[in-house]
Design a protein around this motif. Structure first.
Motif, short mmCIF file in Angstrom:
data_model
loop_
_atom_site.label_atom_id
_atom_site.label_comp_id
_atom_site.label_asym_id
_atom_site.label_seq_id
_atom_site.Cartn_x
_atom_site.Cartn_y
_atom_site.Cartn_z
N ILE A 204 0.83 -1.20 0.00
CA ILE A 204 0.00 0.00 0.00
C ILE A 204 0.88 1.26 0.00
N ASP A 205 1.87 1.30 0.88
CA ASP A 205 2.67 2.52 1.03
C ASP A 205 3.57 2.82 -0.17
N ARG A 206 3.93 1.81 -0.91
CA ARG A 206 4.81 2.05 -2.07
C ARG A 206 4.03 2.45 -3.33
N ASN A 207 2.74 2.30 -3.32
CA ASN A 207 1.93 2.60 -4.50
C ASN A 207 1.36 4.02 -4.41
N VAL A 208 2.25 4.99 -4.42
CA VAL A 208 1.83 6.38 -4.23
C VAL A 208 2.34 7.31 -5.33
N ALA A 209 2.69 6.77 -6.49
CA ALA A 209 3.18 7.61 -7.58
C ALA A 209 2.21 8.74 -7.88
N LYS A 210 2.73 9.91 -8.06
CA LYS A 210 1.97 11.11 -8.41
C LYS A 210 0.98 11.57 -7.35
N LEU A 211 1.05 11.03 -6.15
CA LEU A 211 0.18 11.49 -5.08
C LEU A 211 0.91 12.52 -4.24
N GLY A 212 0.23 13.58 -3.93
CA GLY A 212 0.81 14.63 -3.10
C GLY A 212 0.71 14.28 -1.62
N ARG A 213 1.34 15.10 -0.80
CA ARG A 213 1.38 14.87 0.64
C ARG A 213 -0.03 14.84 1.25
N ASP A 214 -0.93 15.63 0.72
CA ASP A 214 -2.28 15.73 1.28
C ASP A 214 -3.31 14.85 0.57
N ASP A 215 -2.88 14.03 -0.38
CA ASP A 215 -3.79 13.13 -1.09
C ASP A 215 -4.03 11.86 -0.28
N SER A 216 -5.20 11.27 -0.43
CA SER A 216 -5.51 10.00 0.21
C SER A 216 -4.66 8.91 -0.41
N LYS A 217 -4.02 8.11 0.42
CA LYS A 217 -3.12 7.05 -0.06
C LYS A 217 -3.79 5.68 -0.09
N PHE A 218 -4.84 5.51 0.71
CA PHE A 218 -5.53 4.22 0.75
C PHE A 218 -6.95 4.43 1.23
N PHE A 219 -7.78 3.40 0.99
CA PHE A 219 -9.20 3.45 1.32
C PHE A 219 -9.59 2.16 2.00
N LEU A 220 -10.66 2.20 2.76
CA LEU A 220 -11.08 1.07 3.56
C LEU A 220 -12.56 0.77 3.31
N ILE A 221 -12.85 -0.49 2.97
CA ILE A 221 -14.23 -0.95 2.82
C ILE A 221 -14.49 -1.96 3.92
N ASN A 222 -15.56 -1.77 4.66
CA ASN A 222 -15.97 -2.72 5.69
C ASN A 222 -17.19 -3.48 5.19
N VAL A 223 -17.13 -4.80 5.29
CA VAL A 223 -18.23 -5.67 4.89
C VAL A 223 -18.64 -6.45 6.14
N SER A 224 -19.85 -6.19 6.64
CA SER A 224 -20.30 -6.81 7.89
C SER A 224 -21.58 -7.61 7.66
N PRO A 225 -21.44 -8.93 7.52
CA PRO A 225 -22.64 -9.76 7.39
C PRO A 225 -23.43 -9.77 8.70
N SER A 226 -24.74 -9.96 8.59
CA SER A 226 -25.58 -10.03 9.78
C SER A 226 -25.34 -11.37 10.49
N HIS A 227 -25.80 -11.44 11.74
CA HIS A 227 -25.71 -12.71 12.48
C HIS A 227 -26.44 -13.82 11.73
N LYS A 228 -27.58 -13.48 11.14
CA LYS A 228 -28.37 -14.47 10.40
C LYS A 228 -27.59 -14.98 9.17
N GLU A 229 -26.95 -14.08 8.45
CA GLU A 229 -26.16 -14.47 7.28
C GLU A 229 -24.99 -15.35 7.69
N LEU A 230 -24.32 -14.98 8.78
CA LEU A 230 -23.20 -15.79 9.26
C LEU A 230 -23.66 -17.17 9.71
#
Length: 178
Positions: free
Chosen positions: A60-86
């Protein structure tokens, strides 16, 4: 099932992903309870299933070509199945099978995420730099008062998938961020 993408404004994603990767490794650092075995949960990405935390951080940290100091470097997706689905997955496939099905689902989520870029050459999860982590228990968020103060945190038996991804740069796209 609850799925959300953490907002860039509220996440500390302008620098290294090291603190987040360390936080997501919390279960692997826990001591086993009641004589239970503490089998570490490894990172995965659709092609590998035994990725070490430092490989995630470095990728993740090495894949920052052309990104400035204040640009987002990574993103987070949370996937939470319900108790019923689990419960359905566990009854149909068993504990280990349910875990594998959740990892397969994560790969399909990333396939759709890639297709939504609607860019030539970005067609599936394999065109993205991403890593997934299966959590056995749900904790407070990393910004919650209890976490910041280091108090012992109670757990719920909820399984959550966390998908960590970065900006994508492809040579055929003239090194432009997607």
């Amino acid at each position: 099932m609850y799925i959300n993408i953490t907002k860039s404004e509220t996440g500390d994603n302008k620098g290294s992903s090291g603190a987040l990767v360390h936080y997501l490794e919390k279960e692997n650092r826990m001591k086993p309870e009641n004589g239970m075995e503490n089998k570490p949960e490894r990172w995965f990405n659709g092609t590998a299933s035994d990725i070490k935390p430092h490989e995630v951080r470095m990728g993740i940290d090495r894949n920052v070509a052309k990104l400035g100091r204040d640009d987002s470097k990574f993103f987070l997706i949370n996937v939470s199945p319900s108790h019923k689905e689990l419960a359905h997955l566990v009854s149909k496939y068993g504990e280990d099978g349910a875990r594998e099905k959740l990892k397969e689902f994560a790969t399909r989520v990333m396939d759709e995420y890639a297709r939504n870029f609607k860019r030539p050459g970005i067609d599936s999860h394999s065109d993205l730099l991403w890593f997934g982590k299966l959590e056995n228990h749900r904790y407070y968020g990393h910004n919650d008062r209890e976490v910041k103060s280091g108090q012992k945190i109670s757990r719920n038996s909820v399984c959550t998938l966390t998908l960590l991804m970065t900006q994508i740069y492809k040579k055929e796209l003239n090194n432009e961020p997607i």
